[in-house]
Design a protein around this motif. Structure first.
Motif, PDB file in Angstrom:
ATOM      1  N   GLU A  25      29.828  29.546  -4.623  1.00  0.00           N
ATOM      2  CA  GLU A  25      29.431  30.320  -5.792  1.00  0.00           C
ATOM      3  C   GLU A  25      30.265  29.879  -6.989  1.00  0.00           C
ATOM      4  O   GLU A  25      31.423  29.541  -6.858  1.00  0.00           O
ATOM      5  CB  GLU A  25      29.664  31.818  -5.557  1.00  0.00           C
ATOM      6  CG  GLU A  25      28.816  32.401  -4.456  1.00  0.00           C
ATOM      7  CD  GLU A  25      29.062  33.890  -4.302  1.00  0.00           C
ATOM      8  OE1 GLU A  25      29.583  34.511  -5.240  1.00  0.00           O
ATOM      9  OE2 GLU A  25      28.735  34.412  -3.241  1.00  0.00           O
ATOM     10  N   ALA A  26      29.643  29.905  -8.158  1.00  0.00           N
ATOM     11  CA  ALA A  26      30.367  29.555  -9.372  1.00  0.00           C
ATOM     12  C   ALA A  26      31.289  30.710  -9.761  1.00  0.00           C
ATOM     13  O   ALA A  26      30.903  31.863  -9.707  1.00  0.00           O
ATOM     14  CB  ALA A  26      29.380  29.279 -10.503  1.00  0.00           C
ATOM     15  N   SER A  27      32.507  30.382 -10.124  1.00  0.00           N
ATOM     16  CA  SER A  27      33.459  31.386 -10.575  1.00  0.00           C
ATOM     17  C   SER A  27      33.273  31.593 -12.073  1.00  0.00           C
ATOM     18  O   SER A  27      33.229  30.639 -12.830  1.00  0.00           O
ATOM     19  CB  SER A  27      34.884  30.909 -10.305  1.00  0.00           C
ATOM     20  OG  SER A  27      35.801  31.737 -10.969  1.00  0.00           O
ATOM     21  N   SER A  28      33.183  32.848 -12.492  1.00  0.00           N
ATOM     22  CA  SER A  28      33.031  33.117 -13.918  1.00  0.00           C
ATOM     23  C   SER A  28      34.361  33.018 -14.649  1.00  0.00           C
ATOM     24  O   SER A  28      34.391  33.067 -15.873  1.00  0.00           O
ATOM     25  CB  SER A  28      32.416  34.494 -14.124  1.00  0.00           C
ATOM     26  OG  SER A  28      33.269  35.484 -13.589  1.00  0.00           O
ATOM     27  N   ASN A  29      35.470  32.885 -13.917  1.00  0.00           N
ATOM     28  CA  ASN A  29      36.791  32.829 -14.537  1.00  0.00           C
ATOM     29  C   ASN A  29      37.351  31.420 -14.653  1.00  0.00           C
ATOM     30  O   ASN A  29      38.380  31.232 -15.273  1.00  0.00           O
ATOM     31  CB  ASN A  29      37.780  33.692 -13.754  1.00  0.00           C
ATOM     32  CG  ASN A  29      37.434  35.155 -13.841  1.00  0.00           C
ATOM     33  OD1 ASN A  29      36.948  35.623 -14.859  1.00  0.00           O
ATOM     34  ND2 ASN A  29      37.662  35.879 -12.770  1.00  0.00           N
ATOM     35  N   GLU A  30      36.725  30.447 -14.043  1.00  0.00           N
ATOM     36  CA  GLU A  30      37.244  29.085 -14.059  1.00  0.00           C
ATOM     37  C   GLU A  30      36.195  28.107 -14.568  1.00  0.00           C
ATOM     38  O   GLU A  30      35.005  28.347 -14.441  1.00  0.00           O
ATOM     39  CB  GLU A  30      37.641  28.632 -12.650  1.00  0.00           C
ATOM     40  CG  GLU A  30      38.858  29.306 -12.105  1.00  0.00           C
ATOM     41  CD  GLU A  30      39.310  28.698 -10.795  1.00  0.00           C
ATOM     42  OE1 GLU A  30      38.842  27.606 -10.424  1.00  0.00           O
ATOM     43  OE2 GLU A  30      40.136  29.317 -10.136  1.00  0.00           O
ATOM     44  N   VAL A  31      36.689  27.040 -15.144  1.00  0.00           N
ATOM     45  CA  VAL A  31      35.842  25.911 -15.506  1.00  0.00           C
ATOM     46  C   VAL A  31      36.512  24.641 -15.006  1.00  0.00           C
ATOM     47  O   VAL A  31      37.722  24.592 -14.822  1.00  0.00           O
ATOM     48  CB  VAL A  31      35.593  25.806 -17.036  1.00  0.00           C
ATOM     49  CG1 VAL A  31      34.711  26.935 -17.512  1.00  0.00           C
ATOM     50  CG2 VAL A  31      36.874  25.751 -17.804  1.00  0.00           C
ATOM     51  N   SER A  32      35.711  23.654 -14.761  1.00  0.00           N
ATOM     52  CA  SER A  32      36.206  22.329 -14.435  1.00  0.00           C
ATOM     53  C   SER A  32      36.023  21.486 -15.686  1.00  0.00           C
ATOM     54  O   SER A  32      34.917  21.384 -16.214  1.00  0.00           O
ATOM     55  CB  SER A  32      35.413  21.747 -13.260  1.00  0.00           C
ATOM     56  OG  SER A  32      35.866  20.461 -12.960  1.00  0.00           O
ATOM     57  N   VAL A  33      37.118  20.919 -16.180  1.00  0.00           N
ATOM     58  CA  VAL A  33      37.095  20.180 -17.437  1.00  0.00           C
ATOM     59  C   VAL A  33      37.373  18.713 -17.149  1.00  0.00           C
ATOM     60  O   VAL A  33      38.389  18.376 -16.551  1.00  0.00           O
ATOM     61  CB  VAL A  33      38.160  20.742 -18.415  1.00  0.00           C
ATOM     62  CG1 VAL A  33      38.115  19.992 -19.734  1.00  0.00           C
ATOM     63  CG2 VAL A  33      37.961  22.235 -18.626  1.00  0.00           C
ATOM     64  N   ASN A  34      36.449  17.856 -17.562  1.00  0.00           N
ATOM     65  CA  ASN A  34      36.647  16.412 -17.457  1.00  0.00           C
ATOM     66  C   ASN A  34      37.232  15.944 -18.770  1.00  0.00           C
ATOM     67  O   ASN A  34      36.654  16.175 -19.832  1.00  0.00           O
ATOM     68  CB  ASN A  34      35.315  15.704 -17.194  1.00  0.00           C
ATOM     69  CG  ASN A  34      34.704  16.139 -15.893  1.00  0.00           C
ATOM     70  OD1 ASN A  34      35.365  16.175 -14.867  1.00  0.00           O
ATOM     71  ND2 ASN A  34      33.446  16.513 -15.919  1.00  0.00           N
ATOM     72  N   ILE A  35      38.391  15.295 -18.705  1.00  0.00           N
ATOM     73  CA  ILE A  35      39.081  14.831 -19.905  1.00  0.00           C
ATOM     74  C   ILE A  35      39.095  13.304 -19.874  1.00  0.00           C
ATOM     75  O   ILE A  35      39.518  12.704 -18.896  1.00  0.00           O
ATOM     76  CB  ILE A  35      40.520  15.378 -19.972  1.00  0.00           C
ATOM     77  CG1 ILE A  35      40.488  16.907 -19.899  1.00  0.00           C
ATOM     78  CG2 ILE A  35      41.217  14.887 -21.239  1.00  0.00           C
ATOM     79  CD1 ILE A  35      41.853  17.524 -19.782  1.00  0.00           C
ATOM     80  N   PHE A  36      38.635  12.723 -20.968  1.00  0.00           N
ATOM     81  CA  PHE A  36      38.520  11.272 -21.062  1.00  0.00           C
ATOM     82  C   PHE A  36      39.398  10.736 -22.175  1.00  0.00           C
ATOM     83  O   PHE A  36      39.466  11.320 -23.251  1.00  0.00           O
ATOM     84  CB  PHE A  36      37.072  10.864 -21.372  1.00  0.00           C
ATOM     85  CG  PHE A  36      36.088  11.294 -20.331  1.00  0.00           C
ATOM     86  CD1 PHE A  36      35.783  10.449 -19.280  1.00  0.00           C
ATOM     87  CD2 PHE A  36      35.473  12.522 -20.409  1.00  0.00           C
ATOM     88  CE1 PHE A  36      34.881  10.841 -18.316  1.00  0.00           C
ATOM     89  CE2 PHE A  36      34.567  12.927 -19.452  1.00  0.00           C
ATOM     90  CZ  PHE A  36      34.268  12.081 -18.399  1.00  0.00           C
ATOM     91  N   LEU A  37      40.052   9.596 -21.923  1.00  0.00           N
ATOM     92  CA  LEU A  37      40.756   8.857 -22.962  1.00  0.00           C
ATOM     93  C   LEU A  37      39.818   7.787 -23.506  1.00  0.00           C
ATOM     94  O   LEU A  37      38.897   7.357 -22.798  1.00  0.00           O
ATOM     95  CB  LEU A  37      42.005   8.178 -22.397  1.00  0.00           C
ATOM     96  CG  LEU A  37      43.158   9.079 -21.952  1.00  0.00           C
ATOM     97  CD1 LEU A  37      44.287   8.227 -21.379  1.00  0.00           C
ATOM     98  CD2 LEU A  37      43.659   9.927 -23.094  1.00  0.00           C
ATOM     99  N   PRO A  38      40.039   7.321 -24.721  1.00  0.00           N
ATOM    100  CA  PRO A  38      39.206   6.239 -25.253  1.00  0.00           C
ATOM    101  C   PRO A  38      39.219   4.981 -24.374  1.00  0.00           C
ATOM    102  O   PRO A  38      38.262   4.222 -24.365  1.00  0.00           O
ATOM    103  CB  PRO A  38      39.829   5.945 -26.623  1.00  0.00           C
ATOM    104  CG  PRO A  38      40.475   7.224 -27.013  1.00  0.00           C
ATOM    105  CD  PRO A  38      40.978   7.832 -25.719  1.00  0.00           C
TER     106      PRO A  38
END
Length: 81
Positions: free
Chosen positions: A13-26
């Protein structure tokens, strides 16, 4: 850096309190971080700095606006999907 935001699944189940963030460098390097929506953009930046071994990073949203370090991810408009 650019952030791409998606939901984190917990036990199917998706958590409404968390996100997964993809961080990219140039350069093309990237990391994925699971973080609470209530944490600040500054905390996300610290995680990115440590992970990339960089002393200073400015985070941008996927639509190109700068994320203010004092804003929570939620108040900065970080949403699932």
């Amino acid at each position: 850096c650019n952030t791409d935001l998606t939901a984190v699944a917990m036990d199917g189940e998706a958590s409404s309190n968390e996100v997964s963030v993809n961080i990219f460098l140039p350069s093309g390097r990237s990391i994925t971080v699971s973080i609470l929506r209530t944490q600040t953009c500054g905390e996300l930046g610290e995680i990115a700095q440590t992970s990339f071994g960089r002393g200073f990073l400015r985070l941008l949203s996927a639509d190109g606006h700068f994320l203010h370090p004092d804003d929570s991810l939620q108040s900065a408009g970080v949403e699932d999907g």
